[in-house]
Write a protein that holds these residues in place. Structure first.
Motif, PDB file in Angstrom:
ATOM      1  N   ILE A 180       0.854  -1.200   0.000  1.00  0.00           N
ATOM      2  CA  ILE A 180       0.000   0.000   0.000  1.00  0.00           C
ATOM      3  C   ILE A 180       0.882   1.239   0.000  1.00  0.00           C
ATOM      4  O   ILE A 180       1.878   1.310   0.723  1.00  0.00           O
ATOM      5  CB  ILE A 180      -0.940  -0.010   1.222  1.00  0.00           C
ATOM      6  N   ASP A 181       0.491   2.215  -0.788  1.00  0.00           N
ATOM      7  CA  ASP A 181       1.177   3.507  -0.809  1.00  0.00           C
ATOM      8  C   ASP A 181       0.329   4.506  -0.024  1.00  0.00           C
ATOM      9  O   ASP A 181      -0.645   5.052  -0.534  1.00  0.00           O
ATOM     10  CB  ASP A 181       1.379   3.980  -2.248  1.00  0.00           C
ATOM     11  N   ALA A 182       0.695   4.700   1.235  1.00  0.00           N
ATOM     12  CA  ALA A 182      -0.042   5.628   2.105  1.00  0.00           C
ATOM     13  C   ALA A 182       0.866   6.738   2.598  1.00  0.00           C
ATOM     14  O   ALA A 182       0.696   7.251   3.698  1.00  0.00           O
ATOM     15  CB  ALA A 182      -0.644   4.876   3.295  1.00  0.00           C
ATOM     16  N   SER A 183       1.821   7.120   1.750  1.00  0.00           N
ATOM     17  CA  SER A 183       2.776   8.149   2.155  1.00  0.00           C
ATOM     18  C   SER A 183       2.282   9.564   1.883  1.00  0.00           C
ATOM     19  O   SER A 183       2.939  10.525   2.268  1.00  0.00           O
ATOM     20  CB  SER A 183       4.110   7.926   1.428  1.00  0.00           C
ATOM     21  N   LYS A 184       1.147   9.706   1.192  1.00  0.00           N
ATOM     22  CA  LYS A 184       0.626  11.034   0.878  1.00  0.00           C
ATOM     23  C   LYS A 184      -0.901  10.984   0.843  1.00  0.00           C
ATOM     24  O   LYS A 184      -1.498   9.905   0.811  1.00  0.00           O
ATOM     25  CB  LYS A 184       1.164  11.502  -0.476  1.00  0.00           C
ATOM     26  N   ASP A 185      -1.503  12.154   0.846  1.00  0.00           N
ATOM     27  CA  ASP A 185      -2.959  12.234   0.790  1.00  0.00           C
ATOM     28  C   ASP A 185      -3.447  11.805  -0.592  1.00  0.00           C
ATOM     29  O   ASP A 185      -2.899  12.215  -1.620  1.00  0.00           O
ATOM     30  CB  ASP A 185      -3.431  13.660   1.084  1.00  0.00           C
ATOM     31  N   VAL A 186      -4.491  10.973  -0.599  1.00  0.00           N
ATOM     32  CA  VAL A 186      -5.039  10.438  -1.846  1.00  0.00           C
ATOM     33  C   VAL A 186      -6.549  10.622  -1.816  1.00  0.00           C
ATOM     34  O   VAL A 186      -7.191  10.483  -0.770  1.00  0.00           O
ATOM     35  CB  VAL A 186      -4.684   8.941  -2.027  1.00  0.00           C
ATOM     36  N   LYS A 187      -7.120  10.919  -2.983  1.00  0.00           N
ATOM     37  CA  LYS A 187      -8.559  11.078  -3.118  1.00  0.00           C
ATOM     38  C   LYS A 187      -9.131   9.829  -3.788  1.00  0.00           C
ATOM     39  O   LYS A 187      -8.636   9.371  -4.814  1.00  0.00           O
ATOM     40  CB  LYS A 187      -8.880  12.314  -3.952  1.00  0.00           C
ATOM     41  N   TYR A 188     -10.182   9.284  -3.193  1.00  0.00           N
ATOM     42  CA  TYR A 188     -10.871   8.112  -3.735  1.00  0.00           C
ATOM     43  C   TYR A 188     -12.241   8.559  -4.249  1.00  0.00           C
ATOM     44  O   TYR A 188     -13.010   9.181  -3.510  1.00  0.00           O
ATOM     45  CB  TYR A 188     -11.042   7.029  -2.674  1.00  0.00           C
ATOM     46  N   VAL A 189     -12.531   8.220  -5.507  1.00  0.00           N
ATOM     47  CA  VAL A 189     -13.809   8.570  -6.139  1.00  0.00           C
ATOM     48  C   VAL A 189     -14.579   7.273  -6.360  1.00  0.00           C
ATOM     49  O   VAL A 189     -14.148   6.400  -7.115  1.00  0.00           O
ATOM     50  CB  VAL A 189     -13.592   9.293  -7.479  1.00  0.00           C
ATOM     51  N   ASN A 190     -15.724   7.158  -5.666  1.00  0.00           N
ATOM     52  CA  ASN A 190     -16.569   5.954  -5.730  1.00  0.00           C
ATOM     53  C   ASN A 190     -15.781   4.684  -5.394  1.00  0.00           C
ATOM     54  O   ASN A 190     -15.966   3.630  -6.008  1.00  0.00           O
ATOM     55  CB  ASN A 190     -17.215   5.820  -7.109  1.00  0.00           C
ATOM     56  N   GLY A 191     -14.870   4.795  -4.452  1.00  0.00           N
ATOM     57  CA  GLY A 191     -14.112   3.629  -3.995  1.00  0.00           C
ATOM     58  C   GLY A 191     -12.857   3.350  -4.782  1.00  0.00           C
ATOM     59  O   GLY A 191     -12.098   2.448  -4.397  1.00  0.00           O
ATOM     60  N   PHE A 192     -12.598   4.089  -5.868  1.00  0.00           N
ATOM     61  CA  PHE A 192     -11.412   3.854  -6.687  1.00  0.00           C
ATOM     62  C   PHE A 192     -10.437   5.006  -6.500  1.00  0.00           C
ATOM     63  O   PHE A 192     -10.836   6.170  -6.419  1.00  0.00           O
ATOM     64  CB  PHE A 192     -11.780   3.715  -8.168  1.00  0.00           C
ATOM     65  N   ARG A 193      -9.167   4.657  -6.454  1.00  0.00           N
ATOM     66  CA  ARG A 193      -8.126   5.659  -6.293  1.00  0.00           C
ATOM     67  C   ARG A 193      -8.162   6.633  -7.467  1.00  0.00           C
ATOM     68  O   ARG A 193      -8.449   6.251  -8.600  1.00  0.00           O
ATOM     69  CB  ARG A 193      -6.763   4.958  -6.225  1.00  0.00           C
ATOM     70  N   GLU A 194      -7.885   7.907  -7.203  1.00  0.00           N
ATOM     71  CA  GLU A 194      -7.927   8.913  -8.250  1.00  0.00           C
ATOM     72  C   GLU A 194      -6.932   8.559  -9.347  1.00  0.00           C
ATOM     73  O   GLU A 194      -5.750   8.318  -9.093  1.00  0.00           O
ATOM     74  CB  GLU A 194      -7.599  10.289  -7.671  1.00  0.00           C
ATOM     75  N   GLY A 195      -7.426   8.505 -10.568  1.00  0.00           N
ATOM     76  CA  GLY A 195      -6.586   8.102 -11.694  1.00  0.00           C
ATOM     77  C   GLY A 195      -6.831   6.682 -12.134  1.00  0.00           C
ATOM     78  O   GLY A 195      -6.464   6.306 -13.248  1.00  0.00           O
ATOM     79  N   GLU A 196      -7.444   5.877 -11.276  1.00  0.00           N
ATOM     80  CA  GLU A 196      -7.776   4.508 -11.637  1.00  0.00           C
ATOM     81  C   GLU A 196      -9.225   4.442 -12.093  1.00  0.00           C
ATOM     82  O   GLU A 196     -10.040   5.294 -11.766  1.00  0.00           O
ATOM     83  CB  GLU A 196      -7.574   3.562 -10.442  1.00  0.00           C
ATOM     84  N   SER A 197      -9.549   3.440 -12.860  1.00  0.00           N
ATOM     85  CA  SER A 197     -10.905   3.236 -13.356  1.00  0.00           C
ATOM     86  C   SER A 197     -11.308   1.801 -13.081  1.00  0.00           C
ATOM     87  O   SER A 197     -10.445   0.914 -12.996  1.00  0.00           O
ATOM     88  CB  SER A 197     -10.998   3.530 -14.860  1.00  0.00           C
ATOM     89  N   PRO A 198     -12.608   1.541 -12.932  1.00  0.00           N
ATOM     90  CA  PRO A 198     -13.038   0.157 -12.688  1.00  0.00           C
ATOM     91  C   PRO A 198     -12.656  -0.748 -13.834  1.00  0.00           C
ATOM     92  O   PRO A 198     -12.702  -0.364 -15.009  1.00  0.00           O
ATOM     93  CB  PRO A 198     -14.562   0.275 -12.517  1.00  0.00           C
ATOM     94  N   GLU A 199     -12.270  -1.961 -13.502  1.00  0.00           N
ATOM     95  CA  GLU A 199     -11.869  -2.925 -14.515  1.00  0.00           C
ATOM     96  C   GLU A 199     -13.090  -3.376 -15.311  1.00  0.00           C
ATOM     97  O   GLU A 199     -14.147  -3.624 -14.742  1.00  0.00           O
ATOM     98  CB  GLU A 199     -11.204  -4.141 -13.862  1.00  0.00           C
ATOM     99  N   PRO A 200     -12.963  -3.498 -16.629  1.00  0.00           N
ATOM    100  CA  PRO A 200     -14.101  -3.983 -17.425  1.00  0.00           C
ATOM    101  C   PRO A 200     -14.380  -5.435 -17.136  1.00  0.00           C
ATOM    102  O   PRO A 200     -13.490  -6.207 -16.759  1.00  0.00           O
ATOM    103  CB  PRO A 200     -13.633  -3.786 -18.878  1.00  0.00           C
ATOM    104  N   ASP A 201     -15.654  -5.777 -17.287  1.00  0.00           N
ATOM    105  CA  ASP A 201     -16.051  -7.160 -17.047  1.00  0.00           C
ATOM    106  C   ASP A 201     -15.568  -8.026 -18.200  1.00  0.00           C
ATOM    107  O   ASP A 201     -16.013  -7.882 -19.348  1.00  0.00           O
ATOM    108  CB  ASP A 201     -17.586  -7.266 -16.932  1.00  0.00           C
TER     109      ASP A 201
END
Length: 401
Positions: A180-201
């Motif tokens: 886990i990278d918890a060395s800085k403040d991170v924003k989570y949008v709908n449970g996903f880390r900012e910059g990440e997107s849900p994986e396609p089915d």
């Protein structure tokens, strides 16, 4: 007066259960040991747990001084949560929220923990060891101290003992926190880390259509159809667009079709008229009006085909995203290199062979234990030494006593 006499009570009328003083005594001791932030809410959760025959949210002893987070989590709460949820590999989120609310803890902090566990708004349960590891990281200042705290929270030994836990559980929590990278403040949008997107089915192999081997006859038919399609694509026929049949909803096809029908209809009506040579003569005003009426009636009857009605689709309002800001957690820190993880894992597996597959904090404090994380060396700038002061000798004036 008779009504008041009937409502009066005396010591003989009031029946006190024999276990009531014992229940009240236990409740008072639990409230003193736990020191809840909201006594009324905690009392409700306490008696609700007793009624459901669950372990109540009561600390083992009074914590003083209390080391707490912004949400109210303490080491005593963490140990009680570990005891309440022990025995479950996957903890359902409703059960976890109920246990978390029993100590009157902040729900926002629980959302941050679930975001770091990569569970928030993704799954309906969270691994017990992952939740406990992240929650323990909120109470310490480095990963090494976090692992020591987790040993003390999960152990079945009394306080002051070796605080040993199975090495498999220890390594599971360590590997999860190390990634886990918890060395800085991170924003989570709908449970996903900012910059990440849900994986396609992805389509599973079972859902894929099985491919059947073709016979020679099928191959020949496929080749013949391919040659025909190529020839039709080369020379498009009437009613064909780019090698495919024009759809009935195509505007060009509809206009041509209607125009042809109108002309045929007009020719039929003109043929009925008494003068067959009407085309060569100038039409009379009443005849023009008649043809106009025929065109209007025809267009009215076929207006749905010419201009199909388009249903107005209401635009769906986009849901407001659920944003959770997870602040930096020093107890977890940045990701650990794979070399450090492998070296420590080999050491832990080697040590537990003579300790009945158990690992304990004293193994971490041993001088042969490799580091659990990478320490940053700070270079301090040394100030130059002060120059010695020179004695000043007077060069003028009068020397007096």
């Amino acid at each position: 007066m008779p009504e008041l006499v009937e409502q009066m009570y005396c010591s003989q009328q009031i029946v006190i259960p024999p276990k009531f003083p014992y229940i009240l005594k236990r409740y008072c001791k639990a409230a003193i040991k736990t020191q809840p932030y909201d006594l009324l809410r905690w009392s409700f959760e306490y008696f609700k747990a007793l009624a459901q025959r669950r372990p109540p949210p009561v600390k083992l002893r009074l914590e003083y001084p209390v080391f707490t987070t912004e949400g109210g989590l303490t080491r005593g709460c963490l140990k009680v949560l570990a005891n309440q949820l022990s025995g479950m590999t996957e903890v359902p989120l409703p059960v976890l929220k109920q246990a978390w609310g029993g100590f009157c803890l902040d729900p926002a902090e629980l959302r941050r923990v679930l975001c770091l566990c990569e569970v928030y708004q993704r799954k309906d349960s969270v691994p017990f060891l992952h939740f406990l590891a992240v929650a323990g990281g909120l109470l310490t200042k480095c990963l090494t101290h976090t692992m020591i705290l987790l040993c003390e929270s999960l152990t079945k030994e009394p306080d002051g003992g070796s605080a040993a836990i199975p090495v498999s559980e220890f390594l599971t929590m360590y590997k999860f926190l190390a990634k886990i990278d918890a060395s800085k403040d991170v924003k989570y949008v709908n449970g996903f880390r900012e910059g990440e997107s849900p994986e396609p089915d992805h389509v599973s192999e079972e859902d894929e259509i099985p491919y059947e081997e073709e016979d020679d006859d099928d191959k020949k038919l496929r080749e013949i159809s391919a040659t025909k399609m190529s020839s039709t694509q080369a020379v498009p026929k009437q009613g064909m667009v780019a090698g495919r049949q024009m759809s009935t909803t195509s505007g060009e096809f509809i206009v041509q079709h209607i125009e042809k029908e109108i002309m045929e209809y007009i020719d039929e009506q003109i043929a009925i008229l008494p003068d067959p040579d009407l085309k060569k003569k100038k039409a009379k005003p009443e005849e023009v009006e008649m043809i106009k009426q025929m065109l209007e009636t025809f267009l009215d009857e076929n207006m749905d085909i010419i201009v199909p009605e388009v249903e107005e689709v209401e635009e769906e309002e986009e849901p407001i995203p659920d944003i959770v800001v997870v602040y930096a957690v020093p107890g977890i820190g940045p990701p650990v290199d794979m070399e450090i993880m492998t070296e420590f894992q080999d050491y832990a597996l080697d040590v537990c062979k003579v300790q009945a597959e158990l690992f304990m904090p004293r193994n971490i404090r041993h001088f042969l234990c490799p580091p659990l994380e990478k320490y940053e060396e700070h270079k301090y700038e040394l100030s130059p030494p002060p120059s010695p002061k020179k004695e000043q000798v007077p060069t003028a004036g009068v020397i007096t006593d």
